[in-house]
Design a protein around this motif. Structure first.
Motif, short mmCIF file in Angstrom:
data_model
loop_
_atom_site.label_atom_id
_atom_site.label_comp_id
_atom_site.label_asym_id
_atom_site.label_seq_id
_atom_site.Cartn_x
_atom_site.Cartn_y
_atom_site.Cartn_z
N GLN A 35 0.83 -1.21 0.00
CA GLN A 35 0.00 0.00 0.00
C GLN A 35 0.86 1.26 0.00
N ASP A 79 -5.97 -5.59 -6.30
CA ASP A 79 -5.95 -4.89 -5.00
C ASP A 79 -5.34 -3.50 -5.12
N ASP A 80 -4.35 -3.31 -6.02
CA ASP A 80 -3.78 -1.98 -6.21
C ASP A 80 -4.83 -1.02 -6.78
N TYR A 118 -7.25 -0.17 -4.15
CA TYR A 118 -6.65 0.77 -3.20
C TYR A 118 -6.75 2.20 -3.72
#
Length: 418
Positions: free
Chosen positions: A241, A269-270, A273
């Motif tokens: 993150q 997930d990036d 985020y």
């Protein structure tokens, strides 16, 4: 523009279907429109096409040519220039790429640099010929052993070096000879369809260098956060993150408009985020799809095998999906047509970007990985433009990555794309 019926698989041309990304396609296309210098390659490709209406249409296209947002520079212009170098980026800009890519990796001192992979320095730089730096590689050079069948190998990562050490390296064309028994032979392995003419003065780039250059050119950015090849958190406290946030923070510090940045990652997930924590950037983040290689049971033509599904991606907030060229097309009755994957993505309202044109070298043998779904109808370099036409006209992609952006710039100009 010549009218042509869409694929018989489709009730209406996909090009006219509005996607949920709304104005993103238009935003991607808002390149400065300055003059572009194409050189001979696009016209050579036209000459190599199969005879027919498309060849005739493109043969009549004489310019003038301007920068196009549809034309996305893949790693600069690596058909001839070492990838992710200042010289490669400038070549791409001169060829009319409206969007320039920097693949992002991090150094030992946590500075961001432009490299296609975190651990590719042994094939993209002279590090193995620099003993003081080669000694810092994760894995030093190991020669091939014909007696055992062992291939030559090494593993040198950006995270093995500080930014200052990285800057001291000399870039080269990406290649390594697996049969080499010496470092010199390992490094001297540029594919014959590329060139070393522009290697000697090529300049490696940090992410900040890239931002400054592309901003000065008035073009758009597409940084790709590369999947780390070292355990994360790196050295105990540098999390995935933090890495994703650092990339965005460098655009904010440089005063770059989020609408000019198309952040990419192969890790969903990036993207999620950025959607949650940096929504101005996340709104047009690009999910790079390599599920054909990473997901067990994935079948490009069977939507039931796709996890997550296209609609699930859209429901999570993803607006743009970027698969390899071959996943968007298939062959029906001897013609290249949109694949089930392309149709389902458009039904879900996802914008599409394809990668990477002109990565395969000569196409006489079917084009390899990037053409695997249409190998049976691929036998000449001119098929590059035939595929591009299906991607743009029948599928409605909003952009195409190319190792030689003059080709995509040429097509976009000829077809009056933005």
């Amino acid at each position: 523009m010549k009218k042509r019926l869409a694929s018989p698989l489709l009730a209406t041309p996909l090009l006219v279907i509005a996607f949920a990304a709304g104005s993103l396609g238009a935003a991607l296309a808002q390149a400065p429109g300055g003059p572009a210098e194409l050189g001979p390659r696009p016209f050579y490709l036209v000459d190599q096409m199969k005879d027919g209406p498309l060849k005739d249409e493109l043969a009549r296209c004489k310019g003038p040519f301007t920068t196009k947002g549809f034309s996305i520079s893949h790693r600069g212009a690596p058909l001839q220039f070492p990838e992710h170098t200042r010289e490669g980026y400038l070549a791409a800009a001169r060829m009319g790429a409206g969007v320039i890519e920097c693949d992002i990796a991090f150094t030992k001192d946590r500075e961001l640099v432009c490299r296609h992979a975190q651990c590719d320095l042994h094939t993209t730089t002279d590090i193995l010929a620099r003993p003081e730096l080669a000694s810092k590689c994760t894995k030093g050079f190991e020669p091939a052993d014909p007696a055992t069948g062992r291939k030559a190998s090494a593993k040198c990562c950006t995270s093995d070096l500080t930014l200052a050490e990285f800057r001291s390296l000399k870039p080269k064309m990406d290649a390594g000879n697996p049969n080499a028994t010496t470092v010199a032979d390992y490094m001297n392995s540029t594919p014959r369809w590329r060139t070393d003419l522009y290697v000697d003065r090529a300049t490696l780039m940090s992410h900040k260098d890239y931002i400054a250059l592309v901003k000065s050119l008035g073009l758009k950015f597409t940084p790709e956060l590369k999947t780390p090849e070292v355990p994360m958190p790196f050295e105990g406290d540098y999390t995935q993150q933090a890495y994703a946030q650092q990339m965005i923070d460098e655009y904010k510090a440089a005063g770059v408009d989020p609408r000019d940045v198309y952040a990419q990652s192969f890790l969903l997930d990036d993207v999620l985020y950025w959607l949650k924590n940096e929504p101005a950037f996340g709104a047009q983040a690009v999910f790079l799809d390599d599920r054909d290689e990473t997901t067990k049971g994935f079948d490009n033509m069977k939507p039931e095998t796709w996890q997550p599904s296209m609609q699930e991606l859209a429901d999570k907030g993803v607006k743009i999906l970027a698969p390899p060229l071959w996943m968007l097309v298939t062959v029906k009755d001897g013609k290249v047509v949109p694949s089930a994957y392309a149709q389902e993505a458009k039904k879900a309202g996802l914008g599409l970007i394809a990668w990477s044109l002109e990565r395969s070298g000569p196409l006489k043998d079917g084009g390899g990985y990037y053409y695997q779904s249409i190998k049976s109808v691929t036998d000449r370099d001119g098929d590059t433009l035939a595929l591009l036409d299906v991607l743009a006209r029948d599928i409605g992609v909003i952009g195409v990555f190319s190792d030689w952006p003059a080709t995509t710039t040429f097509y976009a100009n000829c077809m009056k794309l933005n």
